[in-house]
Design an enzyme around this catalytic site. Sequence first.
Site, PDB file in Angstrom:
ATOM      1  CE  LYS A 165      -1.572   1.900   3.902  1.00 26.66           C
ATOM      2  NZ  LYS A 165      -0.642   2.597   4.784  1.00 26.66           N
ATOM      3  CG  ASP A 194      -4.746  -3.861   4.477  1.00 21.98           C
ATOM      4  OD1 ASP A 194      -4.273  -4.018   5.623  1.00 21.98           O
ATOM      5  OD2 ASP A 194      -5.510  -2.931   4.183  1.00 21.98           O
ATOM      6  CG  HIS A 195       0.325  -4.477   7.853  1.00 24.11           C
ATOM      7  ND1 HIS A 195       0.178  -3.184   7.448  1.00 24.11           N
ATOM      8  CD2 HIS A 195       0.338  -4.434   9.207  1.00 24.11           C
ATOM      9  CE1 HIS A 195       0.113  -2.399   8.502  1.00 24.11           C
ATOM     10  NE2 HIS A 195       0.212  -3.118   9.593  1.00 24.11           N
ATOM     11  CE  LYS A 199      -2.310  -5.341  12.428  1.00 25.67           C
ATOM     12  NZ  LYS A 199      -1.008  -5.183  13.032  1.00 25.67           N
ATOM     13  CD  GLU A 233      -0.436   4.052  14.166  1.00 28.10           C
ATOM     14  OE1 GLU A 233       0.660   3.509  14.003  1.00 28.10           O
ATOM     15  OE2 GLU A 233      -0.981   4.779  13.315  1.00 28.10           O
ATOM     16  CG  ASP A 252      -1.029   5.989   6.812  1.00 28.01           C
ATOM     17  OD1 ASP A 252      -0.407   5.338   5.951  1.00 28.01           O
ATOM     18  OD2 ASP A 252      -0.721   6.004   8.026  1.00 28.01           O
ATOM     19  CG  HIS A 257      -4.451  -0.652   7.682  1.00 25.96           C
ATOM     20  ND1 HIS A 257      -3.959  -1.538   6.769  1.00 25.96           N
ATOM     21  CD2 HIS A 257      -3.443   0.220   7.937  1.00 25.96           C
ATOM     22  CE1 HIS A 257      -2.696  -1.216   6.476  1.00 25.96           C
ATOM     23  NE2 HIS A 257      -2.377  -0.149   7.174  1.00 25.96           N
ATOM     24  CE  LYS A 357       0.845   7.791  11.694  1.00 22.50           C
ATOM     25  NZ  LYS A 357       1.050   6.352  11.914  1.00 22.50           N
TER      26      LYS A 357
END
Length: 509
Positions: A165, A194-195, A199, A233, A252, A257, A357
């Site tokens: 991505k 898409d990491h 998971k 985060e 982002d 995600h 963030k």
Amino acid sequence: MTETPEQKQLLGEIADPCVMVIFGAAGDLTKRKLIPALYNLAKSNLLSREFAIVGVARDAFTTESFRAEISSHAKEYATGELEPDLWEWLERRLHYVQGEFGDAATFQVLKQTLAEADREHGTHGNYLYYLATPPPFFATIIKLLGESGLAKEESGQWRRVIIEKPFGRDLDSAKTLNHDIKQSLAENQIYRIDHYLGKETVQNILAFRFSNGIFEPIWNRNFIDHVQITVAESLGVEQRGGYYEGAGALRDMIPNHIFQLISLTCMEPPISFDADDVRDEMAKVLHAINPFDPEEVLTHAVRGQYDAGQLGEQKAIAYRSEEKVSSTSSTETFVALKLQLDNWRWADVPIYIRTGKRLPRRVTEIAIQFKQAPYQLFRKTNVEKLRTNRLVIHIQPDEGISLRFGAKIPGPIVNLGAVKMSFNYKDYFGSTPSTGYERLIYDCMNGDQTLFQRADMVEAGWTVVDPILDVWQALPPRAFPNYASGTWGPKEANELLARDGRQWREIGE
Ligand code: BG6
């Protein structure tokens, strides 16, 4: 008889022999995630012994110095103890090609190196290309792979491309990219990664929903009041100011995600675990999200940017003071949205999402808030207000699932307290060290696209996000920065729920 990808997985079988070519091999992703993931696969005996890695980048490494560079970080990024023999085995399989991604000559050298790797390591001419480069190179690399013949599948040899991505920066650019790469590749060769789908806890959403008979009947508008998804985060933008300035939290995190989390939480049961059966249902959810009109962007979308503040003992600087960030930046580092799915199951059930963030802690979770029970029975008791049932899927860092329900507080007077039933992954299954990339790389080696994005899914995601981008671009934020580091975002995020008589759940509650 050859097994299907799903059968291979059930058997825990060794993946196909191949060479994994990493474009952008000198970057962080390679040493932090990809190499440790390949090591873990080898350790679990899922990686073929007929395997090699070819790193491609413009940095001045030789194969020798590339091996030394990767090895020097091996311990730091490994998810467990390294076995020296196994590490050495993997290191001997590393090769390097120096060159520009846009230069046809690089691909000629690559072609020779791949032929040599096939001879030396018996990799059968199967190539997995991993594009770990900045996005402007994606189309160029794929075009040159096509022109050099390296994308062509023949005589049973496969060629697959994993694309990192971000896939586009809006609907138009995503469409163009899809169009361009399809000049050289068929859709079944394209793996848009898409990491989040790597998971375990994200994959478990499917298992939880569809392997248990008791949840599905109540998983709908009749019983669920609303859903809250938090992806928080505590880190700031770190060294990625250059990228982040042009992206922002919306691009982002949301179309990728967070939309994966929504798809898995809200999809209908697929008719099988075949890649397209699962992806068809995931895509339908994205198509059902009501895109905002400009008025709704003003009322249903909140943006924020972090100011200086305090996280625990540590002082944090403002976003505008970060490296490679403009001192007057309008880039958002926080987003909250109220989304609505237009379908039978979810009509009138708001899905609230927030991500940002420099929030107080790193936590990702999905909270399913059920409707309140009728109150009558408790009216003449000491119970002031009934609490609602809530099921929380804890994605990270404390992976598990918890359910809140009311219980009688012991004593002669009728009063209720909220109690929690918790399942913690670690208690049951121990902890399996993983980077989150193992399953995705393994699946690609076996030709299983279930956990990868199809072109239509990516485009559906951007269709929802585009109207927000347009309004935000036309109306720059007036009050940035608008939340202190170490807080849960701007006050407008609370107002978004307060207007509906709701509030964000206090994380940790
Ligand atoms: C990346 C984003 O895709 O995901 C980062 O670009 C973000 O900005 C990261 O920090 C979050 O991933 P995780 O796995 O730490 O939740």
